[in-house]
Design a protein around this motif. Structure first.
Motif, mmCIF file in Angstrom:
data_model
loop_
_atom_site.group_PDB
_atom_site.id
_atom_site.type_symbol
_atom_site.label_atom_id
_atom_site.label_comp_id
_atom_site.label_asym_id
_atom_site.label_seq_id
_atom_site.Cartn_x
_atom_site.Cartn_y
_atom_site.Cartn_z
ATOM 1 N N GLU A 1 0.768 -1.071 -0.111
ATOM 2 C CA GLU A 1 0.051 0.178 0.105
ATOM 3 C C GLU A 1 0.641 1.232 0.032
ATOM 4 O OE1 GLU A 1 -3.463 2.535 -0.026
ATOM 5 O OE2 GLU A 1 -2.972 0.328 -0.428
ATOM 6 N N TYR A 2 1.925 1.161 0.679
ATOM 7 C CA TYR A 2 2.914 2.367 0.736
ATOM 8 C C TYR A 2 3.488 2.734 -0.866
ATOM 9 C CZ TYR A 2 6.986 5.198 2.186
ATOM 10 O OH TYR A 2 7.727 6.226 2.398
ATOM 11 N N ASP A 3 3.836 1.539 -1.473
ATOM 12 C CA ASP A 3 4.443 1.703 -2.723
ATOM 13 C C ASP A 3 3.209 2.282 -3.699
ATOM 14 O OD1 ASP A 3 6.668 0.552 -1.951
ATOM 15 O OD2 ASP A 3 6.196 -1.432 -2.782
ATOM 16 N N ARG A 4 2.110 1.759 -3.395
ATOM 17 C CA ARG A 4 1.035 2.415 -4.233
ATOM 18 C C ARG A 4 0.794 3.792 -4.018
ATOM 19 N NH1 ARG A 4 -4.069 4.020 -4.115
ATOM 20 N NH2 ARG A 4 -4.246 3.636 -1.969
ATOM 21 N N LEU A 5 0.870 4.419 -2.948
ATOM 22 C CA LEU A 5 0.623 5.667 -2.352
ATOM 23 C C LEU A 5 1.727 6.698 -2.969
ATOM 24 C CD1 LEU A 5 -0.792 5.405 1.229
ATOM 25 C CD2 LEU A 5 -1.947 6.214 -0.936
ATOM 26 N N THR A 6 3.108 5.829 -2.980
ATOM 27 C CA THR A 6 4.228 6.612 -3.316
ATOM 28 C C THR A 6 3.952 6.851 -4.847
ATOM 29 O OG1 THR A 6 5.638 5.366 -1.858
ATOM 30 C CG2 THR A 6 6.670 6.358 -3.476
ATOM 31 N N GLU A 7 3.310 6.072 -5.499
ATOM 32 C CA GLU A 7 3.467 6.239 -7.066
ATOM 33 C C GLU A 7 2.440 7.295 -7.244
ATOM 34 O OE1 GLU A 7 3.684 6.388 -11.078
ATOM 35 O OE2 GLU A 7 4.873 5.365 -9.520
ATOM 36 N N ASP A 8 1.214 7.264 -6.328
ATOM 37 C CA ASP A 8 0.129 8.331 -6.571
ATOM 38 C C ASP A 8 0.738 9.589 -6.078
ATOM 39 O OD1 ASP A 8 -1.812 6.843 -7.287
ATOM 40 O OD2 ASP A 8 -2.606 6.427 -5.147
ATOM 41 N N LEU A 9 1.769 9.661 -4.952
ATOM 42 C CA LEU A 9 2.455 11.089 -4.782
ATOM 43 C C LEU A 9 3.347 11.485 -5.976
ATOM 44 C CD1 LEU A 9 3.117 13.112 -2.524
ATOM 45 C CD2 LEU A 9 4.905 11.403 -1.696
ATOM 46 N N ARG A 10 3.951 10.643 -6.545
ATOM 47 C CA ARG A 10 4.813 10.943 -7.754
ATOM 48 C C ARG A 10 3.884 11.757 -8.663
ATOM 49 N NH1 ARG A 10 6.804 6.395 -8.435
ATOM 50 N NH2 ARG A 10 8.659 6.750 -6.934
ATOM 51 N N VAL A 11 2.822 11.060 -8.859
ATOM 52 C CA VAL A 11 1.767 11.613 -9.824
ATOM 53 C C VAL A 11 1.402 13.049 -9.702
ATOM 54 C CG1 VAL A 11 -0.395 11.359 -11.225
ATOM 55 C CG2 VAL A 11 1.235 9.400 -10.934
ATOM 56 N N LEU A 12 0.823 13.256 -8.484
ATOM 57 C CA LEU A 12 0.409 14.440 -7.993
ATOM 58 C C LEU A 12 1.549 15.647 -7.949
ATOM 59 C CD1 LEU A 12 -1.785 13.491 -4.883
ATOM 60 C CD2 LEU A 12 -2.444 14.374 -7.020
ATOM 61 N N GLU A 13 2.880 15.134 -7.590
ATOM 62 C CA GLU A 13 3.751 16.224 -7.543
ATOM 63 C C GLU A 13 4.354 16.502 -8.927
ATOM 64 O OE1 GLU A 13 7.046 14.728 -5.130
ATOM 65 O OE2 GLU A 13 6.087 15.172 -3.260
ATOM 66 N N ARG A 14 4.104 15.573 -9.751
ATOM 67 C CA ARG A 14 4.585 16.038 -11.188
ATOM 68 C C ARG A 14 3.456 17.017 -11.738
ATOM 69 N NH1 ARG A 14 4.969 11.152 -13.193
ATOM 70 N NH2 ARG A 14 2.965 11.067 -13.811
ATOM 71 N N GLU A 15 2.187 16.816 -11.481
ATOM 72 C CA GLU A 15 1.214 17.884 -11.965
ATOM 73 C C GLU A 15 1.448 19.141 -11.096
ATOM 74 O OE1 GLU A 15 -2.558 16.049 -10.954
ATOM 75 O OE2 GLU A 15 -2.486 14.572 -12.664
ATOM 76 N N LEU A 16 1.857 19.250 -10.013
ATOM 77 C CA LEU A 16 2.135 20.198 -9.181
ATOM 78 C C LEU A 16 3.481 21.135 -9.979
ATOM 79 C CD1 LEU A 16 1.349 19.594 -5.566
ATOM 80 C CD2 LEU A 16 0.156 20.998 -6.854
ATOM 81 N N ALA A 17 4.244 20.173 -10.076
ATOM 82 C CA ALA A 17 5.703 20.701 -10.437
ATOM 83 C C ALA A 17 5.390 21.194 -12.108
ATOM 84 C CB ALA A 17 6.732 19.588 -10.722
ATOM 85 N N ARG A 18 4.470 20.975 -12.897
ATOM 86 C CA ARG A 18 4.284 21.549 -14.252
ATOM 87 C C ARG A 18 3.633 22.751 -13.919
ATOM 88 N NH1 ARG A 18 2.098 15.804 -17.291
ATOM 89 N NH2 ARG A 18 4.085 15.068 -17.571
ATOM 90 N N ASP A 19 2.796 23.022 -13.285
ATOM 91 C CA ASP A 19 2.232 24.295 -12.644
ATOM 92 C C ASP A 19 3.099 25.244 -12.347
ATOM 93 O OD1 ASP A 19 -0.425 23.168 -13.592
ATOM 94 O OD2 ASP A 19 -1.168 22.529 -11.728
ATOM 95 N N ALA A 20 3.900 24.762 -11.196
ATOM 96 C CA ALA A 20 4.944 25.551 -10.821
ATOM 97 C C ALA A 20 5.952 26.252 -11.764
ATOM 98 C CB ALA A 20 5.741 24.968 -9.780
ATOM 99 N N LEU A 21 6.204 25.437 -12.813
ATOM 100 C CA LEU A 21 7.193 25.814 -13.762
ATOM 101 C C LEU A 21 6.691 26.931 -14.750
ATOM 102 C CD1 LEU A 21 8.936 22.442 -15.089
ATOM 103 C CD2 LEU A 21 9.982 24.500 -13.972
ATOM 104 N N ALA A 22 5.352 26.992 -14.532
ATOM 105 C CA ALA A 22 4.636 28.047 -15.474
ATOM 106 C C ALA A 22 4.318 29.301 -14.805
ATOM 107 C CB ALA A 22 3.457 27.484 -16.225
ATOM 108 N N SER A 23 4.450 29.342 -13.330
ATOM 109 C CA SER A 23 4.361 30.227 -12.445
ATOM 110 C C SER A 23 5.548 31.144 -12.036
ATOM 111 C CB SER A 23 3.729 29.753 -11.341
ATOM 112 O OG SER A 23 3.414 30.726 -10.156
ATOM 113 N N ALA A 24 5.672 32.285 -12.212
ATOM 114 C CA ALA A 24 6.828 33.252 -11.921
ATOM 115 C C ALA A 24 6.656 33.430 -10.449
ATOM 116 C CB ALA A 24 6.713 34.463 -12.455
ATOM 117 N N GLU A 25 5.434 33.370 -9.668
ATOM 118 C CA GLU A 25 5.298 33.543 -8.498
ATOM 119 C C GLU A 25 5.907 32.486 -7.634
ATOM 120 O OE1 GLU A 25 1.308 34.094 -7.703
ATOM 121 O OE2 GLU A 25 1.428 36.579 -7.960
ATOM 122 N N THR A 26 5.772 31.323 -8.101
ATOM 123 C CA THR A 26 6.313 29.917 -7.310
ATOM 124 C C THR A 26 7.848 30.162 -7.343
ATOM 125 O OG1 THR A 26 4.311 28.694 -7.884
ATOM 126 C CG2 THR A 26 6.082 27.614 -7.355
#
Length: 408
Positions: A185-210
């Motif tokens: 279950e920890y490994d499954r959540l780790t993969e979910d966390l990686r997906v969520l952080e990838r989406e947040l990172a893409r938004d952050a790259l396009a944000s000058a404020e971040t």
């Protein structure tokens, strides 16, 4: 202007209307977009609707806003007339909301736009996944504790070395099977966390404020995105003190009559997750030389370690307001470290590694570059100490000669 108060529940909302001196009960409205739109279509663009802040209040606002002049969300923490009423019904609750708004005494909640709401949802999802992973580790530790297994010698019990040590322990078969389930279950959540952080990172790259907030020591992508999600447009805070109060980092005040004001602990109002991230960023910021560490040392000498960390978190909140308002980077930014943060952000977003090539974050790998940035921070820290030398609690300054005599 007519005011419509709505007491929202899971499946229905009770609505009343104040029209001049008349109080009209409008009945119950089913909590679906179709029924809410049909209800609002009977109103006019001069009518105002008031609802209490609930989990589905934002959806209600989106459904009825096109048909009325304004939709207001009330702050439930401050509407004490509803919470403390001796006679409490849905009609009374809706009536109180409408009357408070009509009289101009309703504490409102800021309604974020769609972009901010989406960012807040993503930050909340990431926070939930992180908490679930921590919970699984706690369950594994509880199993080991129940069977007198010594503490894991490795930093991460779910890492490769930690797992090898964990699976080598002598435990009953059912406990071993439970640990294996927790790890899966920890490994499954780790993969979910990686997906969520990838989406947040893409938004952050396009944000000058971040990127601008990441120039502050101790703030990485997760903290910067979480702060921006909680704050929203910074122009809704007219001063840094208002932002500090919104984050709950301002001290509570008790004063009555001619007695002097007594300041207590911080209020802890507002978004808890953003306040927690600021304190964590403060602990990281004071590990490196700079004005923030000098400020931390000065407060720690008078108030202790934990109060000093919260004071640094408040100071960072003030810096965040100034950077976002002025559109400037942090004055004592470490360029090589900031470039490394941005490169890590690119890797999190899924960009290729480009091994063997010197990227923007290469300078941080050089010992000379890190030492030069550290020396620059030490000079800034020394300058801050000279500036605040001799400051007293009330803000007056002791002459340099007097402060030297006191030290002797």
């Amino acid at each position: 202007m007519r005011v419509i108060g709505m007491d929202i529940h899971r499946t229905f909302a009770e609505a009343v209307m104040i029209d001049g001196d008349r109080l009209v009960r409008l009945g119950r409205v089913n909590m679906s977009r179709e029924h809410l739109a049909a209800f609002a279509a009977k109103l006019t663009h001069e009518d105002h609707i008031v609802v209490e802040a609930t989990g589905n209040a934002q959806a209600v606002v989106e459904a009825v806003a096109p048909f009325v002049g304004r939709v207001v969300i009330a702050n439930p923490r401050q509407v004490h007339l509803i919470a403390k009423a001796r006679i409490k019904t849905d009609v009374i609750d809706a009536t109180v909301l409408a009357r408070l708004y009509a009289s101009g005494f309703l504490p409102e909640v800021w309604v974020p736009d769609q972009k901010t709401m989406s960012l807040r949802r993503q930050v909340t999802r990431r926070n939930q996944v992180v908490r679930q992973r921590v919970r699984l580790k706690t369950m594994i530790q509880a199993i080991l504790h129940a069977h007198l297994v010594p503490q894991c010698p490795h930093a991460d019990i779910a890492g490769p070395k930690g797992r090898a040590w964990l699976l080598a322990q002598l435990l009953p078969d059912d406990e071993t099977a439970a640990i294996e389930r927790h790890l899966r279950e920890y490994d499954r959540l780790t993969e979910d966390l990686r997906v969520l952080e990838r989406e947040l990172a893409r938004d952050a790259l396009a944000s000058a404020e971040t990127k601008r907030l990441m120039t502050i020591p101790g703030i990485d992508m997760v903290v910067a995105v979480g702060l921006l999600a909680a704050i929203g447009p910074v122009d809704r805070f007219t001063s840094p003190g208002r932002l500090v109060a919104f984050l709950g980092l301002n001290p509570s005040v008790h004063q009555s009559g001619n007695s002097p004001a007594r300041h207590g602990r911080i209020t802890k109002q507002g978004p808890c997750h953003a306040r927690t991230m600021l304190v964590e960023a403060a602990w990281q910021a004071v590990r490196a030389p700079g004005p923030l560490r000098a400020f931390y040392e000065r407060v720690r000498g008078r108030r202790g370690t934990h109060v000093a960390a919260v004071a640094v978190a408040r100071k960072i909140a003030v810096i965040v307001w100034h950077l976002l308002t002025r559109g400037q980077d942090y004055a004592w930014v470490r360029p090589a470290l900031h470039a490394k943060k941005l490169r890590d952000l690119e890797l999190r977003s899924g960009q290729p590694a480009r091994r063997g090539q010197r990227g923007a974050g290469y300078e941080y790998n050089l010992t000379k570059s890190r030492q030069e940035e550290r020396q620059r921070g030490e000079r800034a820290e020394a300058a801050y100490k000279r500036l605040t030398e001799g400051w007293t609690k009330r803000g007056s300054r002791v002459p340099a000669s007097a402060s030297e005599e006191a030290r002797q």
